[in-house]
Design a protein around this motif. Structure first.
Motif, PDB file in Angstrom:
ATOM      1  N   ASN A 296     -19.723 -62.235   1.714  1.00 46.45           N
ATOM      2  CA  ASN A 296     -18.275 -62.466   1.694  1.00 46.45           C
ATOM      3  C   ASN A 296     -17.884 -63.191   0.423  1.00 46.45           C
TER       4      ASN A 296
ATOM      5  N   GLU B  79     -16.467 -51.026   2.255  1.00 46.39           N
ATOM      6  CA  GLU B  79     -16.966 -51.475   3.565  1.00 46.39           C
ATOM      7  C   GLU B  79     -16.635 -50.523   4.703  1.00 46.39           C
TER       8      GLU B  79
ATOM      9  N   ALA C 222     -12.774 -64.212 -10.376  1.00 49.19           N
ATOM     10  CA  ALA C 222     -13.394 -63.520  -9.240  1.00 49.19           C
ATOM     11  C   ALA C 222     -14.554 -62.646  -9.697  1.00 49.19           C
TER      12      ALA C 222
ATOM     13  N   GLY D 215     -17.011 -60.556  -4.516  1.00 48.00           N
ATOM     14  CA  GLY D 215     -16.165 -59.857  -5.482  1.00 48.00           C
ATOM     15  C   GLY D 215     -16.205 -58.344  -5.342  1.00 48.00           C
ATOM     16  N   LYS D 216     -16.692 -57.877  -4.214  1.00 55.57           N
ATOM     17  CA  LYS D 216     -16.850 -56.427  -4.022  1.00 55.57           C
ATOM     18  C   LYS D 216     -15.494 -55.723  -3.986  1.00 55.57           C
TER      19      LYS D 216
ATOM     20  N   GLU E 212     -10.710 -51.047   2.021  1.00 57.24           N
ATOM     21  CA  GLU E 212     -11.150 -51.982   3.063  1.00 57.24           C
ATOM     22  C   GLU E 212     -10.025 -52.130   4.077  1.00 57.24           C
TER      23      GLU E 212
ATOM     24  N   THR F  10     -12.624 -56.834  -4.975  1.00 61.96           N
ATOM     25  CA  THR F  10     -11.930 -57.006  -6.259  1.00 61.96           C
ATOM     26  C   THR F  10     -12.408 -55.947  -7.256  1.00 61.96           C
TER      27      THR F  10
HETATM   28  P1  ATP Z   1     -15.352 -59.716   1.523  1.00 60.39           P
HETATM   29  O1  ATP Z   1     -16.572 -58.954   1.883  1.00 60.39           O
HETATM   30  O2  ATP Z   1     -15.213 -61.006   2.281  1.00 60.39           O
HETATM   31  O3  ATP Z   1     -14.104 -58.899   1.485  1.00 60.39           O
HETATM   32  P2  ATP Z   1     -15.598 -59.490  -1.360  1.00 60.39           P
HETATM   33  O4  ATP Z   1     -16.978 -59.478  -1.930  1.00 60.39           O
HETATM   34  O5  ATP Z   1     -14.923 -58.195  -1.218  1.00 60.39           O
HETATM   35  O6  ATP Z   1     -15.624 -60.247   0.019  1.00 60.39           O
HETATM   36  P3  ATP Z   1     -13.322 -60.330  -2.873  1.00 60.39           P
HETATM   37  O7  ATP Z   1     -12.336 -60.045  -1.792  1.00 60.39           O
HETATM   38  O8  ATP Z   1     -13.388 -59.391  -3.999  1.00 60.39           O
HETATM   39  O9  ATP Z   1     -14.783 -60.469  -2.249  1.00 60.39           O
HETATM   40  O10 ATP Z   1     -13.063 -61.811  -3.410  1.00 60.39           O
HETATM   41  C1  ATP Z   1     -13.725 -62.350  -4.543  1.00 60.39           C
HETATM   42  C2  ATP Z   1     -13.211 -63.766  -4.800  1.00 60.39           C
HETATM   43  O11 ATP Z   1     -11.841 -63.702  -5.225  1.00 60.39           O
HETATM   44  C3  ATP Z   1     -13.231 -64.665  -3.587  1.00 60.39           C
HETATM   45  O12 ATP Z   1     -13.610 -65.946  -4.009  1.00 60.39           O
HETATM   46  C4  ATP Z   1     -11.799 -64.662  -3.094  1.00 60.39           C
HETATM   47  O13 ATP Z   1     -11.473 -65.873  -2.450  1.00 60.39           O
HETATM   48  C5  ATP Z   1     -11.026 -64.485  -4.372  1.00 60.39           C
HETATM   49  N1  ATP Z   1      -9.759 -63.751  -4.115  1.00 60.39           N
HETATM   50  C6  ATP Z   1      -9.639 -62.515  -3.606  1.00 60.39           C
HETATM   51  N2  ATP Z   1      -8.335 -62.146  -3.510  1.00 60.39           N
HETATM   52  C7  ATP Z   1      -7.620 -63.186  -3.978  1.00 60.39           C
HETATM   53  C8  ATP Z   1      -6.232 -63.460  -4.151  1.00 60.39           C
HETATM   54  N3  ATP Z   1      -5.304 -62.540  -3.842  1.00 60.39           N
HETATM   55  N4  ATP Z   1      -5.865 -64.661  -4.649  1.00 60.39           N
HETATM   56  C9  ATP Z   1      -6.808 -65.607  -4.981  1.00 60.39           C
HETATM   57  N5  ATP Z   1      -8.128 -65.406  -4.862  1.00 60.39           N
HETATM   58  C10 ATP Z   1      -8.538 -64.232  -4.363  1.00 60.39           C
END
Ligand code: ATP
Length: 237
Positions: A37, A162, A17, A40-41, A84, A43
C-alpha cells in the motif's frame, strides 16, 4: 518496447510519490509492478494513462513521446485501462458501459458487434447481465466489466490496476486466467498488483516498487523463487 518509462518523477504537491523510476513493457509481454500500500503503483498507472502530470521524466508509447499528451489521445493511440476500484458507470447498463469503451473508435459500427462478441466470450456473465445497471453488479462482475470495457477500445496496451482487489480467492484465480487469455490474444499488459503470488505467476517481467522507487526487477519466475521476495511479498510460503 511498446511502453518505455524513463526517469519518471511524480509529486502530489510537495510529496514525492514516484522518484526516478524507469521500466519498459516489451510488445506482447505481461509486465507487473508489485508493491505494498502506498508504494506508488496507482500513481504510476495514472501517469501512464495521462490522468496525472509528470514532474520529470519521459513516457514513450509505440515510438511516440506521450509524456504531456492528453489522456483521451492516449486512449486513441491504444492505451486502454481498467482502473483501480473498477470505475464503471454505475447508473448505466452493462451493455452501455461496454459501448462507452468504444465511443472514440471511428469504425465502431463495424467493430462494436465483433468486440462485444469477444468480450462476452471472455465473460459470459456480462452477456447474461447485459441490461443490468452496472452499479448493482458484484465486485467481481464490475471488475470483469471494467476489463471488458477497456477491451472494447481494442487497446495495444492494457493497464490493469489491482484487478484482484477485494475478490474471493476463486474469483482471483478466474480473473488471472482471463488476463492470460487476453494476453494470448496479442494484447500487451501492464499489471499493478498487491497480490504478488498471482502476478509473478502471470508476468514475464516484474518490478518491485517501494515508497516510490524500483528496488528490484527480474523475471516473474526468478522473483517468485527468491527468498527475500517470498518473505516480503508472498507471506513466506
Ligand atoms: P494502494 O495499493 O494502497 O493503492 P499504491 O501503491 O497504488 O497504493 P499510490 O496510490 O500510488 O500507491 O500512492 C503513492 C503515494 O502517494 C502514497 O504515499 C499516497 O499517500 C500518496 N498519494 C496518492 N494520491 C495522493 C493525493 N491525491 N494527494 C496526496 N498524496 C497522494
Amino acid at each position: 518496447m511498446l511502453l518505455e518509462v524513463e526517469g519518471l518523477c511524480v509529486n502530489y504537491g510537495r510529496i514525492e510519490a514516484i522518484r526516478d523510476i524507469s521500466f519498459g513493457v516489451p510488445e506482447n509481454s505481461v509486465v507487473t509492478l508489485i508493491g505494498a500500500n502506498g508504494a506508488g503503483k496507482t500513481t504510476t498507472m495514472k501517469t501512464v494513462s495521462g490522468l496525472h502530470p509528470v514532474r520529470a521524466g519521459k513516457i514513450v508509447f509505440d515510438g511516440e513521446d506521450i509524456t504531456n499528451m492528453a489522456a483521451h489521445k492516449r486512449v486513441e493511440l491504444g492505451i486502454g485501462q481498467a482502473p483501480e476500484g473498477r470505475g464503471v458507470f454505475p447508473g448505466m447498463s452493462v451493455m452501455e458501459n461496454l459501448e462507452m469503451g468504444a465511443y472514440f473508435r471511428k469504425d465502431r459500427k463495424v467493430t462494436v458487434p465483433k468486440d462485444l462478441e469477444r468480450v462476452f466470450t471472455l465473460f459470459p456473465r456480462l452477456k447474461e447481465r447485459a441490461s443490468q445497471a452496472a452499479g448493482t453488479m458484484s465486485g467481481g462482475e464490475q471488475q470483469m466489466l471494467a476489463i471488458g470495457r477497456a477491451l472494447m477500445g481494442r487497446p495495444k496496451l492494457l493497464l490493469l490496476d489491482e484487478p484482484s482487489m477485494g475478490l474471493a480467492p476463486k474469483l482471483i484465480a478466474q480473473i488471472f486466467a482471463i488476463i492470460r487469455e487476453i494476453h494470448g490474444q496479442g494484447v500487451t499488459i501492464l499489471l499493478v498488483e498487491q497480490n504478488a503470488a498471482q502476478a509473478l505467476k502471470t508476468a514475464d517481467h516484474a518490478y518491485i516498487l517501494e515508497t516510490g522507487e524500483i528496488v528490484r526487477d527480474g523475471s516473474g519466475s526468478d522473483l517468485a523463487a527468491d527468498d527475500s521476495i517470498r518473505a516480503a511479498y508472498l507471506g513466506g510460503d
